[in-house]
Structures are given as C-alpha cells and as structure tokens.
Design a protein around this motif. Structure first.
Motif, short mmCIF file in Angstrom:
data_model
loop_
_atom_site.label_atom_id
_atom_site.label_comp_id
_atom_site.label_asym_id
_atom_site.label_seq_id
_atom_site.Cartn_x
_atom_site.Cartn_y
_atom_site.Cartn_z
N VAL A 1 2.67 6.22 6.46
CA VAL A 1 1.58 6.11 7.44
C VAL A 1 1.36 7.49 8.04
N LEU B 1 -0.02 -2.25 8.53
CA LEU B 1 0.62 -0.93 8.54
C LEU B 1 2.08 -1.03 8.11
N ALA C 1 -1.17 4.69 4.16
CA ALA C 1 -2.07 4.22 5.21
C ALA C 1 -2.47 5.43 6.04
N ALA D 1 -5.10 2.82 2.15
CA ALA D 1 -5.79 1.95 3.12
C ALA D 1 -6.11 2.81 4.34
N SER E 1 2.88 -0.67 4.43
CA SER E 1 2.59 0.61 3.78
C SER E 1 3.85 1.44 3.65
N THR F 1 0.83 -1.19 0.00
CA THR F 1 0.00 0.00 0.00
C THR F 1 0.88 1.25 0.00
#
Length: 118
Positions: free
Chosen positions: A115, A109, A5, A36, A112, A2
C-alpha cells in the motif's frame, strides 16, 4: 489478492502528489502489476469533473484518469463517507468509481500486498 494499492489522500493541485500517484498507477499497470486505487478524504477531489487548474498555474492531469481502464486498472474505489462529507455525487466524477464505506475500504486495503499513500 491485489499486488499494489495506491491511496490518493490529497487535493489534485498545489502539490505534485496526485500526479505522482497517477504516474505510479499507470507505470505499475503497464508492467502488469495488479493495481487498485483508493480515493479517500481530499483525494476524492482528484476525480472531479470540470476542474480549472490553469487558474492557479497548475498542469491538468485529471483527464489522464480516463486512461485507467486502458491500463486494466479496474479496481477504482472511492470513500462514500468522504463523498457525503463533501457533498459529491458519483455523477460529479470524471470516471466511474465504486463507493465503499470506511470499513469496506480497510478490508480492501488489507487484502493488498503493498500500500502506497499519496
């Protein structure tokens, strides 16, 4: 992996963090950044149905969460432990979210690139 996040940790009203996180989520997704979202601790209150923010003179941004699928935000996670601690069920939420245990959340997490926490 991802790209972004976004972690929601605060209650939805009484401060602007929830609305700012939602705006960022929609903006990132509109630029096709794989995004996400994670709702943990008091952040899970962001997704509760039947909120009445007008009672405290706050704007209602909760209905906007329904737009997440239209922006291709499909990775919506909620902390199962936080839900249990607050006696919240999946049927209490305004949108579907995948419950994850704290360790599973950490793993997601960790995958990612960036974040951001609100």
């Amino acid at each position: 992996m991802t790209q972004l996040a976004i972690v929601y940790r605060t209650v939805p009203h009484g401060n602007s963090k929830g609305r700012e996180a939602l705006d960022l989520t929609l903006l990132a997704a509109s630029y096709e950044v794989e995004t996400a979202v994670f709702f943990i601790a008091d952040g899970i209150y962001q997704l509760l149905k039947n909120q009445q923010p007008g009672v405290i003179d706050s704007k209602d941004h909760i209905a906007t969460y329904r737009a997440l699928p239209m922006y291709d935000v499909e990775q919506i996670y909620i902390c199962a432990e936080s839900m249990q601690q607050r006696d919240i069920e999946l049927t209490d939420l305004i949108i579907p979210a995948q419950p994850l245990e704290p360790e599973q959340l950490r793993q997601q997490l960790f995958q990612s690139k960036q974040v951001l926490t609100f």
